[in-house]
Design an enzyme around this catalytic site. Structure first.
Site, short mmCIF file in Angstrom:
data_model
loop_
_atom_site.label_atom_id
_atom_site.label_comp_id
_atom_site.label_asym_id
_atom_site.label_seq_id
_atom_site.Cartn_x
_atom_site.Cartn_y
_atom_site.Cartn_z
N ARG A 176 11.42 -5.65 5.20
CA ARG A 176 11.13 -4.27 4.82
C ARG A 176 12.03 -3.28 5.58
NH1 ARG A 176 4.91 -2.55 4.89
NH2 ARG A 176 4.98 -2.78 7.15
N ARG A 178 -9.92 1.24 9.00
CA ARG A 178 -9.52 -0.14 9.23
C ARG A 178 -10.59 -0.91 9.98
NH1 ARG A 178 -3.57 0.94 9.08
NH2 ARG A 178 -2.45 -1.02 9.17
N ARG A 193 -0.97 -8.69 13.41
CA ARG A 193 -1.50 -7.67 12.48
C ARG A 193 -2.32 -8.32 11.37
NH1 ARG A 193 3.89 -4.91 11.26
NH2 ARG A 193 2.82 -3.63 9.74
N LYS A 234 0.83 -1.22 0.00
CA LYS A 234 0.00 0.00 0.00
C LYS A 234 0.86 1.25 0.00
CE LYS A 234 -1.82 -1.24 3.91
NZ LYS A 234 -1.66 -0.68 5.17
P1 AMP Z 1 0.49 0.96 9.05
O1 AMP Z 1 1.67 1.86 8.89
O2 AMP Z 1 -0.69 1.40 8.23
O3 AMP Z 1 0.82 -0.49 8.86
O4 AMP Z 1 0.01 1.11 10.59
C1 AMP Z 1 0.85 0.74 11.66
C2 AMP Z 1 0.04 0.53 12.92
O5 AMP Z 1 -0.60 1.77 13.30
C3 AMP Z 1 -1.09 -0.48 12.82
O6 AMP Z 1 -0.64 -1.83 13.02
C4 AMP Z 1 -2.03 -0.02 13.95
O7 AMP Z 1 -1.53 -0.39 15.21
C5 AMP Z 1 -1.89 1.51 13.85
N1 AMP Z 1 -2.91 2.08 12.94
C6 AMP Z 1 -2.69 2.65 11.72
N2 AMP Z 1 -3.85 3.03 11.15
C7 AMP Z 1 -4.83 2.68 12.02
C8 AMP Z 1 -6.25 2.76 12.00
N3 AMP Z 1 -6.91 3.30 10.96
N4 AMP Z 1 -6.93 2.30 13.09
C9 AMP Z 1 -6.29 1.79 14.15
N5 AMP Z 1 -4.96 1.63 14.22
C10 AMP Z 1 -4.23 2.07 13.17
#
Ligand code: AMP
Length: 216
Positions: free
Chosen positions: A127, A88, A171, A13
């Protein structure tokens, strides 16, 4: 152009989002990035979010929705936006619909980056991200020219604290339980455009442009 990009952790993404942002000249808004920024600045939200992120759990909806509500009101969103990693959960999707309704705007599309779980673990563990400009790399699939250094800005490459094998498994579980239903939510609105996350970065981006009605 007002877009969402949804996909499991490691689906690619962030990489596609960076290209879309450039091509359509719209802000790329990543809640994960906003949380990581808040953590590095040790703000109240950052300290709260860290408790969940370190375990691979979702930050509570109330915190995340409020963060997005404030972000969408900023001036740069008037020309469109790409939300990456939000919504999410169904509650976040419903809250987003309310926010958009108040702003009298609609989404153009929801990009679903589809990929098999088995590929994801290897992708995530390998990564690396630039600590300065956030460009993404991979230790075998997308190596930087000089090990540990960003090709774009010369910044130091780091591994995200939540990119460990234990956190990833959680996750992925969270993604299937809470985020997959969000795809059905948008399918009912006829907004979903699915791309396969298996192909290489350029091929995927060509398809994205095609699906979104770009020129190439
Ligand atoms: P990402 O960089 O999108 O993989 O997000 C990293 C982490 O941030 C996720 O594993 C969640 O713990 C938190 N996070 C990011 N976006 C959200 C969201 N929309 N709702 C809840 N937690 C989020």
């Amino acid at each position: 152009m007002r877009l969402l990009i949804i996909g499991a952790p490691g689906a690619g993404k962030g990489t596609q989002a960076a290209l879309i942002k450039e091509y359509f000249a719209i802000p790329h808004i990543s809640t994960g990035e906003m949380f990581r920024e808040a953590i590095s600045q040790q703000t109240e939200i950052g300290l709260e979010a860290k408790k969940y992120i370190d375990k691979g759990d979702l930050v509570p909806d109330s915190v995340t929705i409020e963060l997005m509500r404030e972000r969408l009101l900023k001036d740069d969103c008037k020309k469109g936006f790409l939300l990456d990693g939000f919504p999410r959960t169904i509650a976040q999707a419903q809250a987003l619909d309310e926010m958009l309704e108040k702003l009298e705007i609609k989404l153009d599309a929801v990009l679903n980056v589809d990929i098999d779980d088995k590929i994801l673990i290897d992708r995530i563990v390998g990564r690396r991200t630039c600590s300065v400009c956030k460009e993404n790399y991979h230790i075998t699939n997308k190596k930087p020219k000089v090990e540990g250094i960003c090709d774009v800005c010369g910044g130091k490459l780091i591994q995200r604290a939540d990119d460990t094998e234990e956190t990833i498994k959680n996750r992925l579980r969270v993604y299937h339980q809470l985020t997959k239903p969000v795809l059905d939510y948008y399918a009912k609105q006829g907004l979903i455009k699915t791309i396969s996350g298996r192909e290489n970065i350029e091929e995927i981006f060509m398809k994205v442009k095609h699906l979104l009605g770009g020129n190439e």
